[in-house]
Design a protein around this motif. Sequence first.
Motif, mmCIF file in Angstrom:
data_model
loop_
_atom_site.group_PDB
_atom_site.id
_atom_site.type_symbol
_atom_site.label_atom_id
_atom_site.label_comp_id
_atom_site.label_asym_id
_atom_site.label_seq_id
_atom_site.Cartn_x
_atom_site.Cartn_y
_atom_site.Cartn_z
ATOM 1 N N ILE A 1 -22.653 -9.943 -12.645
ATOM 2 C CA ILE A 1 -24.180 -9.805 -12.765
ATOM 3 C C ILE A 1 -24.752 -10.914 -11.274
ATOM 4 C CG2 ILE A 1 -25.899 -10.740 -13.480
ATOM 5 C CD1 ILE A 1 -24.726 -10.037 -15.993
ATOM 6 N N MET A 2 -23.540 -11.807 -11.094
ATOM 7 C CA MET A 2 -23.794 -12.070 -9.799
ATOM 8 C C MET A 2 -23.991 -11.523 -8.247
ATOM 9 S SD MET A 2 -21.642 -15.250 -8.419
ATOM 10 C CE MET A 2 -20.400 -14.289 -8.443
ATOM 11 N N ILE A 3 -22.671 -10.582 -8.275
ATOM 12 C CA ILE A 3 -22.598 -9.715 -7.365
ATOM 13 C C ILE A 3 -24.161 -8.846 -7.249
ATOM 14 C CG2 ILE A 3 -21.482 -7.833 -6.472
ATOM 15 C CD1 ILE A 3 -19.084 -9.530 -7.229
ATOM 16 N N LEU A 4 -24.420 -8.666 -8.517
ATOM 17 C CA LEU A 4 -25.774 -7.358 -8.901
ATOM 18 C C LEU A 4 -27.160 -7.954 -7.966
ATOM 19 C CD1 LEU A 4 -26.582 -4.930 -10.224
ATOM 20 C CD2 LEU A 4 -27.029 -6.575 -11.947
ATOM 21 N N LEU A 5 -27.107 -9.156 -8.021
ATOM 22 C CA LEU A 5 -28.121 -10.306 -8.176
ATOM 23 C C LEU A 5 -27.829 -10.850 -6.039
ATOM 24 C CD1 LEU A 5 -28.947 -12.344 -10.954
ATOM 25 C CD2 LEU A 5 -30.395 -9.988 -10.092
ATOM 26 N N PHE A 6 -26.666 -10.674 -6.028
ATOM 27 C CA PHE A 6 -26.173 -10.976 -4.847
ATOM 28 C C PHE A 6 -26.529 -10.231 -3.447
ATOM 29 C CE2 PHE A 6 -22.138 -12.412 -1.619
ATOM 30 C CZ PHE A 6 -23.199 -13.418 -1.143
ATOM 31 N N ILE A 7 -26.344 -9.060 -3.293
ATOM 32 C CA ILE A 7 -26.533 -8.261 -2.343
ATOM 33 C C ILE A 7 -27.692 -7.750 -2.325
ATOM 34 C CG2 ILE A 7 -26.141 -5.250 -2.045
ATOM 35 C CD1 ILE A 7 -23.393 -5.277 -3.749
ATOM 36 N N PRO A 8 -28.299 -7.600 -2.999
ATOM 37 C CA PRO A 8 -29.742 -7.435 -2.927
ATOM 38 C C PRO A 8 -30.365 -8.717 -1.665
ATOM 39 C CG PRO A 8 -30.024 -7.007 -4.777
ATOM 40 C CD PRO A 8 -28.558 -8.066 -4.823
ATOM 41 N N VAL A 9 -30.054 -10.007 -1.911
ATOM 42 C CA VAL A 9 -30.317 -11.087 -0.893
ATOM 43 C C VAL A 9 -30.068 -10.734 0.358
ATOM 44 C CG1 VAL A 9 -30.118 -13.739 -0.569
ATOM 45 C CG2 VAL A 9 -30.901 -12.539 -3.033
ATOM 46 N N LEU A 10 -28.565 -10.508 -0.146
ATOM 47 C CA LEU A 10 -27.896 -10.647 1.043
ATOM 48 C C LEU A 10 -28.415 -9.865 2.339
ATOM 49 C CD1 LEU A 10 -24.243 -10.684 0.707
ATOM 50 C CD2 LEU A 10 -25.759 -12.471 1.952
ATOM 51 N N VAL A 11 -28.879 -8.216 1.947
ATOM 52 C CA VAL A 11 -29.640 -7.132 2.297
ATOM 53 C C VAL A 11 -30.628 -7.822 2.847
ATOM 54 C CG1 VAL A 11 -30.644 -4.986 2.482
ATOM 55 C CG2 VAL A 11 -28.431 -5.907 0.634
ATOM 56 N N SER A 12 -32.166 -8.326 2.393
ATOM 57 C CA SER A 12 -33.065 -9.006 2.508
ATOM 58 C C SER A 12 -33.324 -10.403 3.557
ATOM 59 C CB SER A 12 -33.833 -9.705 1.503
ATOM 60 O OG SER A 12 -33.035 -10.578 1.161
ATOM 61 N N LEU A 13 -31.908 -10.840 3.345
ATOM 62 C CA LEU A 13 -31.858 -11.548 4.733
ATOM 63 C C LEU A 13 -31.353 -10.949 5.853
ATOM 64 C CD1 LEU A 13 -30.569 -14.705 2.502
ATOM 65 C CD2 LEU A 13 -33.069 -14.400 3.860
ATOM 66 N N ARG A 14 -30.701 -10.173 5.795
ATOM 67 C CA ARG A 14 -29.975 -8.925 7.211
ATOM 68 C C ARG A 14 -28.459 -9.550 7.211
ATOM 69 N NH1 ARG A 14 -35.159 -7.906 11.393
ATOM 70 N NH2 ARG A 14 -35.853 -6.417 9.496
ATOM 71 N N PHE A 15 -28.165 -10.330 5.824
ATOM 72 C CA PHE A 15 -26.865 -10.402 6.205
ATOM 73 C C PHE A 15 -25.886 -9.544 4.749
ATOM 74 C CE2 PHE A 15 -28.887 -15.127 6.881
ATOM 75 C CZ PHE A 15 -28.108 -14.795 8.262
ATOM 76 N N SER A 16 -26.177 -8.347 5.324
ATOM 77 C CA SER A 16 -25.298 -7.314 4.424
ATOM 78 C C SER A 16 -23.862 -7.233 4.641
ATOM 79 C CB SER A 16 -25.837 -6.377 4.320
ATOM 80 O OG SER A 16 -26.508 -5.719 5.201
ATOM 81 N N ASP A 17 -23.431 -7.088 5.717
ATOM 82 C CA ASP A 17 -22.726 -7.051 6.896
ATOM 83 C C ASP A 17 -21.567 -8.479 6.081
ATOM 84 O OD1 ASP A 17 -24.105 -8.475 8.065
ATOM 85 O OD2 ASP A 17 -22.844 -7.768 10.314
ATOM 86 N N GLY A 18 -22.070 -9.338 5.577
ATOM 87 C CA GLY A 18 -21.252 -10.408 5.389
ATOM 88 C C GLY A 18 -20.676 -10.073 3.852
ATOM 89 N N PHE A 19 -21.268 -9.539 3.118
ATOM 90 C CA PHE A 19 -20.958 -9.391 1.388
ATOM 91 C C PHE A 19 -19.230 -9.444 1.678
ATOM 92 C CE2 PHE A 19 -19.707 -6.439 -1.725
ATOM 93 C CZ PHE A 19 -20.141 -7.407 -2.637
ATOM 94 N N VAL A 20 -18.747 -8.506 2.358
ATOM 95 C CA VAL A 20 -17.004 -8.105 2.121
ATOM 96 C C VAL A 20 -16.477 -9.567 1.888
ATOM 97 C CG1 VAL A 20 -14.744 -7.451 2.672
ATOM 98 C CG2 VAL A 20 -16.331 -6.053 2.803
ATOM 99 N N SER A 21 -16.351 -10.513 3.294
ATOM 100 C CA SER A 21 -15.672 -11.625 3.709
ATOM 101 C C SER A 21 -16.589 -12.544 2.172
ATOM 102 C CB SER A 21 -16.512 -12.260 5.315
ATOM 103 O OG SER A 21 -17.330 -12.515 5.165
#
Length: 328
Positions: free
Chosen positions: A86-106
């Motif tokens: 659930i945490m990752i489900l909510l975490f990814i959209p936040v990174l995308v909206s902040l334009r930090f989606s390329d930092g998801f793997v790390s």
Amino acid sequence: MKLKRFSIGYRTMKTAAGVAIAISLAQFFQLDYYVSAGILTILCIQPTKKKSIRAAFSRLVASLIGIGYAFVFLEGIAYHPAVIGIMILLFIPVLVSLRFSDGFVSSSVILLHIYDSKNLTLDLFLNELSLMAVGFGTALAVNMYMPSIERKLNAYRYEIESLYSSIFQEIVIFLRQGDSAWTGKELTESAALLKKAKALAYQDVENHVTRLENKYYHYFDMREQQLEIIERILPQITALPVIVGHTHLVADFLEDLALHVHSGNTAYRYISKLQAVKDDFATMPLPNTHEKFLAMAALYQVIQEMEDYLEIKSSYKGFTNKKTAEIN
């Protein structure tokens, strides 16, 4: 099946060295999950210096946000697979909206460390910060070395100048003979070469952190604009109904131009020569047939286009050139 030739590039060597250095440093400082420092290093080594810096910053911010999510969800609810899902489900959209989606793997690497430990303590927080410092820092350090591509850029520059010279020489042949066996391949070669050259020049910009402009990129952009003009005048020349006296004036000018294509900037000399051609046009007898009138009008339009061609070059600062010849 044809296999691709085996080769080891400089980026591969930097990645291998960076991983070894990062893991060694993490072990030296006795960090938990020390092998993850190597993973963080791999994720931050990019083709250019600027991309590497942006990658490190993006991954650092994403990881810090991830730690905040871990504190809220894992510490606040439970260390359970469903919770982390659930945490990752909510975490990814936040990174995308902040334009930090390329930092998801790390950031996922950091999150899984916290999940594995089942306890987000101050020591674990400092351990993860240290892993990020070692991993991202090592990547930035090894990526500060970039092999020079100036020799290749210069090779592109000289090849483009040679192609332009050939194009003008072929135009001169057509103007003087009224026919030519030219296939026009230099035009397509020039367009393809300019595309490659601009891409490489942009890479050179990205490898200089404090440099905002690049003389090579501006040069190839200028040549690309000139190529558009050359492509516009060719149909006008090939459609000439007859050869008139004005044709030889234009041919002589273009022949002179063809012999002096290089990267310096004395275009003003050719602008004055072109003005002399226009003055000669004015003194020549008026056409006595409709076909000659059309030919003269087309040639005058070519002169106007060539004036724009030279104006584009005159606005360009140019390279310091050892050649003493004039330029176009």
